[in-house]
Each structure stands twice: as structure tokens, then as C-alpha cells.
Write a protein that holds these residues in place. Structure first.
Motif, PDB file in Angstrom:
ATOM      1  N   VAL A 199       0.827  -1.212   0.000  1.00  0.00           N
ATOM      2  CA  VAL A 199       0.000   0.000   0.000  1.00  0.00           C
ATOM      3  C   VAL A 199       0.861   1.262   0.000  1.00  0.00           C
ATOM      4  CG1 VAL A 199      -2.042  -1.024   1.030  1.00  0.00           C
ATOM      5  CG2 VAL A 199      -0.265  -0.102   2.527  1.00  0.00           C
ATOM      6  N   GLN A 200       2.045   1.204   0.590  1.00  0.00           N
ATOM      7  CA  GLN A 200       2.945   2.355   0.537  1.00  0.00           C
ATOM      8  C   GLN A 200       3.383   2.624  -0.898  1.00  0.00           C
ATOM      9  OE1 GLN A 200       5.923   1.054   3.333  1.00  0.00           O
ATOM     10  NE2 GLN A 200       4.987   2.169   5.048  1.00  0.00           N
ATOM     11  N   ASN A 201       3.640   1.564  -1.643  1.00  0.00           N
ATOM     12  CA  ASN A 201       3.972   1.734  -3.061  1.00  0.00           C
ATOM     13  C   ASN A 201       2.782   2.276  -3.849  1.00  0.00           C
ATOM     14  OD1 ASN A 201       6.702   1.009  -3.262  1.00  0.00           O
ATOM     15  ND2 ASN A 201       6.209  -1.177  -3.246  1.00  0.00           N
ATOM     16  N   GLN A 202       1.578   1.851  -3.471  1.00  0.00           N
ATOM     17  CA  GLN A 202       0.390   2.338  -4.165  1.00  0.00           C
ATOM     18  C   GLN A 202       0.195   3.833  -3.959  1.00  0.00           C
ATOM     19  OE1 GLN A 202      -2.776  -0.361  -2.710  1.00  0.00           O
ATOM     20  NE2 GLN A 202      -3.044  -0.937  -4.852  1.00  0.00           N
ATOM     21  N   ILE A 203       0.296   4.302  -2.705  1.00  0.00           N
ATOM     22  CA  ILE A 203       0.087   5.721  -2.443  1.00  0.00           C
ATOM     23  C   ILE A 203       1.223   6.552  -3.032  1.00  0.00           C
ATOM     24  CG2 ILE A 203       1.216   5.830  -0.165  1.00  0.00           C
ATOM     25  CD1 ILE A 203      -2.127   7.511  -1.089  1.00  0.00           C
ATOM     26  N   LEU A 204       2.439   6.013  -3.050  1.00  0.00           N
ATOM     27  CA  LEU A 204       3.562   6.692  -3.707  1.00  0.00           C
ATOM     28  C   LEU A 204       3.281   6.844  -5.190  1.00  0.00           C
ATOM     29  CD1 LEU A 204       6.470   7.776  -3.973  1.00  0.00           C
ATOM     30  CD2 LEU A 204       7.245   5.390  -4.113  1.00  0.00           C
ATOM     31  N   ALA A 223      -0.251  16.266  -3.422  1.00  0.00           N
ATOM     32  CA  ALA A 223      -0.978  16.297  -2.158  1.00  0.00           C
ATOM     33  C   ALA A 223      -1.806  15.036  -1.971  1.00  0.00           C
ATOM     34  CB  ALA A 223      -1.880  17.531  -2.110  1.00  0.00           C
ATOM     35  N   VAL A 224      -1.995  14.667  -0.728  1.00  0.00           N
ATOM     36  CA  VAL A 224      -2.836  13.527  -0.371  1.00  0.00           C
ATOM     37  C   VAL A 224      -3.872  14.005   0.637  1.00  0.00           C
ATOM     38  CG1 VAL A 224      -2.902  11.288   0.779  1.00  0.00           C
ATOM     39  CG2 VAL A 224      -1.041  11.811  -0.792  1.00  0.00           C
ATOM     40  N   ARG A 225      -5.133  13.744   0.351  1.00  0.00           N
ATOM     41  CA  ARG A 225      -6.209  14.120   1.264  1.00  0.00           C
ATOM     42  C   ARG A 225      -6.489  12.987   2.252  1.00  0.00           C
ATOM     43  NH1 ARG A 225      -9.007  18.604  -0.255  1.00  0.00           N
ATOM     44  NH2 ARG A 225      -8.726  19.366  -2.395  1.00  0.00           N
ATOM     45  N   ASP A 238       3.250   6.133   6.577  1.00  0.00           N
ATOM     46  CA  ASP A 238       3.368   5.452   5.287  1.00  0.00           C
ATOM     47  C   ASP A 238       3.743   6.402   4.153  1.00  0.00           C
ATOM     48  OD1 ASP A 238       2.551   2.760   6.102  1.00  0.00           O
ATOM     49  OD2 ASP A 238       0.602   3.685   6.501  1.00  0.00           O
ATOM     50  N   LEU A 239       3.878   7.686   4.468  1.00  0.00           N
ATOM     51  CA  LEU A 239       4.152   8.685   3.439  1.00  0.00           C
ATOM     52  C   LEU A 239       5.620   9.093   3.390  1.00  0.00           C
ATOM     53  CD1 LEU A 239       1.011  10.939   4.095  1.00  0.00           C
ATOM     54  CD2 LEU A 239       1.219   9.001   2.529  1.00  0.00           C
ATOM     55  N   ASP A 240       6.448   8.460   4.201  1.00  0.00           N
ATOM     56  CA  ASP A 240       7.876   8.772   4.217  1.00  0.00           C
ATOM     57  C   ASP A 240       8.497   8.543   2.847  1.00  0.00           C
ATOM     58  OD1 ASP A 240       7.643   9.303   6.882  1.00  0.00           O
ATOM     59  OD2 ASP A 240       8.655   7.495   7.576  1.00  0.00           O
ATOM     60  N   GLY A 241       9.348   9.455   2.448  1.00  0.00           N
ATOM     61  CA  GLY A 241      10.093   9.289   1.201  1.00  0.00           C
ATOM     62  C   GLY A 241       9.420   9.862  -0.029  1.00  0.00           C
ATOM     63  N   ILE A 242       8.146  10.242   0.068  1.00  0.00           N
ATOM     64  CA  ILE A 242       7.440  10.750  -1.113  1.00  0.00           C
ATOM     65  C   ILE A 242       8.025  12.080  -1.567  1.00  0.00           C
ATOM     66  CG2 ILE A 242       5.241  11.664  -1.952  1.00  0.00           C
ATOM     67  CD1 ILE A 242       3.813   9.497  -0.407  1.00  0.00           C
ATOM     68  N   VAL A 243       8.240  12.993  -0.627  1.00  0.00           N
ATOM     69  CA  VAL A 243       8.758  14.309  -1.023  1.00  0.00           C
ATOM     70  C   VAL A 243      10.159  14.183  -1.619  1.00  0.00           C
ATOM     71  CG1 VAL A 243       9.769  14.884   1.241  1.00  0.00           C
ATOM     72  CG2 VAL A 243       9.007  16.707  -0.301  1.00  0.00           C
ATOM     73  N   GLU A 244      10.948  13.237  -1.106  1.00  0.00           N
ATOM     74  CA  GLU A 244      12.298  13.046  -1.657  1.00  0.00           C
ATOM     75  C   GLU A 244      12.231  12.512  -3.079  1.00  0.00           C
ATOM     76  OE1 GLU A 244      16.304  13.004  -2.221  1.00  0.00           O
ATOM     77  OE2 GLU A 244      15.118  14.048  -0.712  1.00  0.00           O
ATOM     78  N   GLN A 245      11.277  11.635  -3.356  1.00  0.00           N
ATOM     79  CA  GLN A 245      11.114  11.122  -4.717  1.00  0.00           C
ATOM     80  C   GLN A 245      10.694  12.239  -5.667  1.00  0.00           C
ATOM     81  OE1 GLN A 245      11.921   7.816  -5.440  1.00  0.00           O
ATOM     82  NE2 GLN A 245      11.870   8.624  -7.511  1.00  0.00           N
ATOM     83  N   LEU A 246       9.846  13.140  -5.202  1.00  0.00           N
ATOM     84  CA  LEU A 246       9.447  14.294  -6.010  1.00  0.00           C
ATOM     85  C   LEU A 246      10.655  15.182  -6.309  1.00  0.00           C
ATOM     86  CD1 LEU A 246       6.116  15.271  -4.183  1.00  0.00           C
ATOM     87  CD2 LEU A 246       6.300  14.411  -6.534  1.00  0.00           C
ATOM     88  N   GLU A 253      13.991  22.120  -8.773  1.00  0.00           N
ATOM     89  CA  GLU A 253      14.821  22.661  -7.695  1.00  0.00           C
ATOM     90  C   GLU A 253      14.176  22.454  -6.335  1.00  0.00           C
ATOM     91  OE1 GLU A 253      17.024  24.769  -4.896  1.00  0.00           O
ATOM     92  OE2 GLU A 253      17.636  23.907  -6.811  1.00  0.00           O
ATOM     93  N   CYS A 254      12.854  22.582  -6.262  1.00  0.00           N
ATOM     94  CA  CYS A 254      12.162  22.494  -4.980  1.00  0.00           C
ATOM     95  C   CYS A 254      10.923  21.612  -5.098  1.00  0.00           C
ATOM     96  CB  CYS A 254      11.768  23.899  -4.517  1.00  0.00           C
ATOM     97  SG  CYS A 254      10.952  23.950  -2.913  1.00  0.00           S
ATOM     98  N   ALA A 255      10.756  20.706  -4.146  1.00  0.00           N
ATOM     99  CA  ALA A 255       9.601  19.801  -4.130  1.00  0.00           C
ATOM    100  C   ALA A 255       8.781  20.045  -2.870  1.00  0.00           C
ATOM    101  CB  ALA A 255      10.058  18.347  -4.175  1.00  0.00           C
ATOM    102  N   ILE A 256       7.461  19.978  -3.033  1.00  0.00           N
ATOM    103  CA  ILE A 256       6.538  20.179  -1.916  1.00  0.00           C
ATOM    104  C   ILE A 256       5.555  19.019  -1.876  1.00  0.00           C
ATOM    105  CG2 ILE A 256       4.802  21.693  -0.881  1.00  0.00           C
ATOM    106  CD1 ILE A 256       5.968  23.981  -2.577  1.00  0.00           C
ATOM    107  N   PHE A 257       5.398  18.453  -0.705  1.00  0.00           N
ATOM    108  CA  PHE A 257       4.404  17.395  -0.524  1.00  0.00           C
ATOM    109  C   PHE A 257       3.499  17.764   0.636  1.00  0.00           C
ATOM    110  CE2 PHE A 257       3.242  13.328   1.654  1.00  0.00           C
ATOM    111  CZ  PHE A 257       2.258  12.960   0.734  1.00  0.00           C
ATOM    112  N   LEU A 258       2.198  17.678   0.429  1.00  0.00           N
ATOM    113  CA  LEU A 258       1.226  17.998   1.469  1.00  0.00           C
ATOM    114  C   LEU A 258       0.380  16.776   1.775  1.00  0.00           C
ATOM    115  CD1 LEU A 258      -0.587  20.991  -0.335  1.00  0.00           C
ATOM    116  CD2 LEU A 258       1.688  21.080   0.627  1.00  0.00           C
TER     117      LEU A 258
END
Length: 327
Positions: A199-204, A223-225, A238-246, A253-258
Motif C-alpha cells: 500500500v505504501q507503493n500504491q500511495i507513492l 498532495a494527499v487528502r 506510510d508517506l515517508d520518502g514521497i517528497v524526496e522522490q518528487l 529545484e524544490c519539491a513540496i508534498f502535502l
């Protein structure tokens, strides 16, 4: 004798605290200090209070001894409160009363935004992680394998497996000394940093698919609601690493994850590569962090949040000459 040993003189009870939503550096430093005290200060009774840790850190010895019970209004008074990886008092969350009631306090941190809120503070903004700072306060010959695993975990997570700009020759030297304790260093990296559940791969995957670039491709966000998290059965851990992948997106230059934490409330994570100081952006909105990795909490719609952040990011890009002002 290090300042830590001076702080422990005459102490019988210690409470160890870290920041809300504890990451690898927070978990590693808190449990690392707990092991060290348990092994070399048997006369001291130590306890660790943190929000529930991610199961990916369950390999750490005494993982199950971390307490998450919210303290009562009249909470216990400890001789010493040690805070680790918390940039300000507010980041201690529900466990702040333990700091306020303690006879004395000791803050160990590496966040540049930390102004020093404890009785005694050791804050090293140039260090890669709080685990690196903590290592310098311990006697190297007294660091056991379980303690070394904890500290190595913190180094791995706050350096992005030794590739972030915060990684220094000193960081690598300390990592080598921890490896010499016999820890399964490669396994720790795979187990706690790279391994993901289905499921972590799915949400990623969904987050990457729905990502949007802006500011002429210099920035990207996704963003994830709450309803999405409920659909996939995931939580914030379960959302760790998403912003780094972005951040790894070519040309960005800059990534934002909400991700939504309440109705119209979003936890914001920002990462940058070379130009944007995201700690300045986060600090403006009451958050904090480091030059290339920071976060905050904002209210409003997703559009409102990105709008508020983009103005500050755009200004830095223009000042650096990376982005031209157009009519």
C-alpha cells in the motif's frame, strides 16, 4: 568528561523526549541514549516518551519500551529531561509537560532554527543529524552494538543514505566507527529506508502520477487528502520518502508534498537541491528544519497552501537569478 556526563551527575530519573511524528533520527537518538544510560548508568531510571514509532524501526532493541501514553495534567517530575531532535518546545507535542516539570533540562539538536529552550543546550546546525551530535557526547568505547544500530539509523535517515549535502567527512567517520561495532549496516538501510509495503507503493505511485510542476518547472508539488489515506488504509508514517522522490524529478529545484491532517489543514514537507532555503520558507509559516529539508503546517485549500508557499520560493529563485521576472 562530556557535558552529558556533567548533566547526569546526581541524577536518578531521566525522561527522554523527541519531536512529534518521530523519524529515524528522532527514534535513533532517543533509543540510542536510552540504551547508553541503561548500560552505563544503572543507578538511573530512564524512560522514553514518543508518539507511536513506525514499524519499520521495530528492529531497534527495546523498540517496545517506548511509551506513548499522554501524560496526566499533574504528570511525574523527573530529575532531568533530555530532548532530542526537537527544534522548539512545541515540537514535543503532548509530552511537553514532562519538560516543564523537570528539575533541569538538556537539549541536543542540529536544527538551525533551534534557539535553545532547555537549561543546557548542545545545538550543532552543521551536523548531519542529532545522532551525530549525540555520538560526540558519548564515550565511543562504551557504545554497544544496540546503541550503534540506533545511532547509525539516525545518520542514514537524516542524510538520505549519506547523499544529502549535510553529510560531511565527520559524518562518514562516525558511520564507520559505528559499523566497526558489528552492526548489520546494509540490512538497516534496506529495512528502514528503502523497504515499502504494497500500500505504501500504491500511495507513492498515485502521488507521483498526480504531481504538478509550476514556476516554469523549477518546482513540483503533490498532495494527499484524508479520504485518499483512508481509501488506501495508510497513515502519515506510510508517506515517508514521497517528497524526496518528487525532489529527484529532472529539472526540479524544490519539491513540496502535502498531506491533510484535519479539514483544510495540511502538513507540508519541502525539499530543495541547491538554491532555495526551505527553512526560511517554513520558519515564516511557523515551521522549521534545515536549508534543504523543512516543514510546516498550513490551513486552507491545497491551492491556498501552494499559493502561499510559492511566493516565497519564487522570490528566492529570482534573487538567485534562476528565474526571470516576466510581465
Amino acid at each position: 568528561m562530556s557535558i552529558l556526563h556533567e548533566m547526569l551527575d546526581g541524577v536518578r530519573t531521566v525522561v527522554i523526549l523527541g519531536h512529534v511524528r518521530p523519524d529515524g533520527d528522532c527514534a535513533g537518538s532517543c533509543l540510542g541514549l536510552y540504551h547508553y544510560l541503561s548500560e552505563h548508568y544503572p543507578e538511573i531510571s530512564a524512560e522514553v516518551f514518543l508518539e507511536p514509532l513506525s514499524e519499520k524501526f521495530s528492529y531497534l532493541t527495546d523498540f517496545e519500551k517506548v511509551k506513548s501514553d499522554i501524560p496526566p495534567k499533574a504528570c511525574r517530575e523527573f530529575d532531568l529531561c533530555v530532548t532530542l531532535d526537537a527544534s522548539d518546545k512545541g515540537r514535543l507535542g503532548a509530552f511537553l509537560p514532562y519538560l516543564e516539570r523537570a528539575k533541569k533540562s538538556f537539549c541536543v539538536d542540529h536544527h538551525v532554527t533551534n534557539s535553545g529552550f532547555a537549561t543546557v543546550n548542545v545545538i550543532e546546525p552543521e551536523a548531519s543529524s542529532t545522532c551525530e551530535v549525540l555520538y560526540t557526547l558519548l564515550e565511543p568505547e562504551n557504545i554497544s552494538e544496540p546503541t550503534a544500530e540506533c545511532l547509525y539509523t539516525g545518520l542514514v535517515h537524516d542524510t538520505g543514505v549519506f547523499k544529502f549535502s549535510c553529510t560531511s567527512p565527520k559524518t562518514m567517520q562516525i558511520a564507520g566507527e559505528l559499523m566497526a561495532k558489528g552492526i548489520p549496516f546494509g540490512w538497516i538501510i534496506d529495512e528502514s529506508f528503502y523497504k515499502k509495503t504494497y500500500v505504501q507503493n500504491q500511495i507513492l505511485g498515485r502521488t507521483l502520477l498526480e504531481s504538478v510542476t509550476f514556476l516554469h518547472g523549477f518546482c513540483i508539488f503533490s498532495a494527499v487528502r484524508m479520504k485518499d489515506m483512508q481509501f488506501y488504509g495508510v497513515d502519515s508514517k506510510d508517506l515517508d520518502g514521497i517528497v524526496e522522490q518528487l525532489r529527484l524529478t529532472d529539472g526540479v529545484e524544490c519539491a513540496i508534498f502535502l498531506y491533510e491532517t484535519n479539514v483544510r489543514e495540511f502538513k507540508v514537507s519541502m525539499r530543495s537541491k541547491n538554491i532555495v532555503d526551505v527553512s526560511k520558507v517554513a520558519s515564516y509559516f511557523g515551521g522549521g528544519g534545515h536549508r534543504f529539508a523543512a516543514g510546516c503546517t498550513l490551513n486552507g485549500s491545497i491551492h491556498d497552501v501552494i499559493n502561499n508557499l510559492s511566493g516565497h520560493i519564487e522570490r528566492q529563485l529570482i534573487e538567485a537569478g534562476a528565474l526571470c521576472i516576466t510581465e
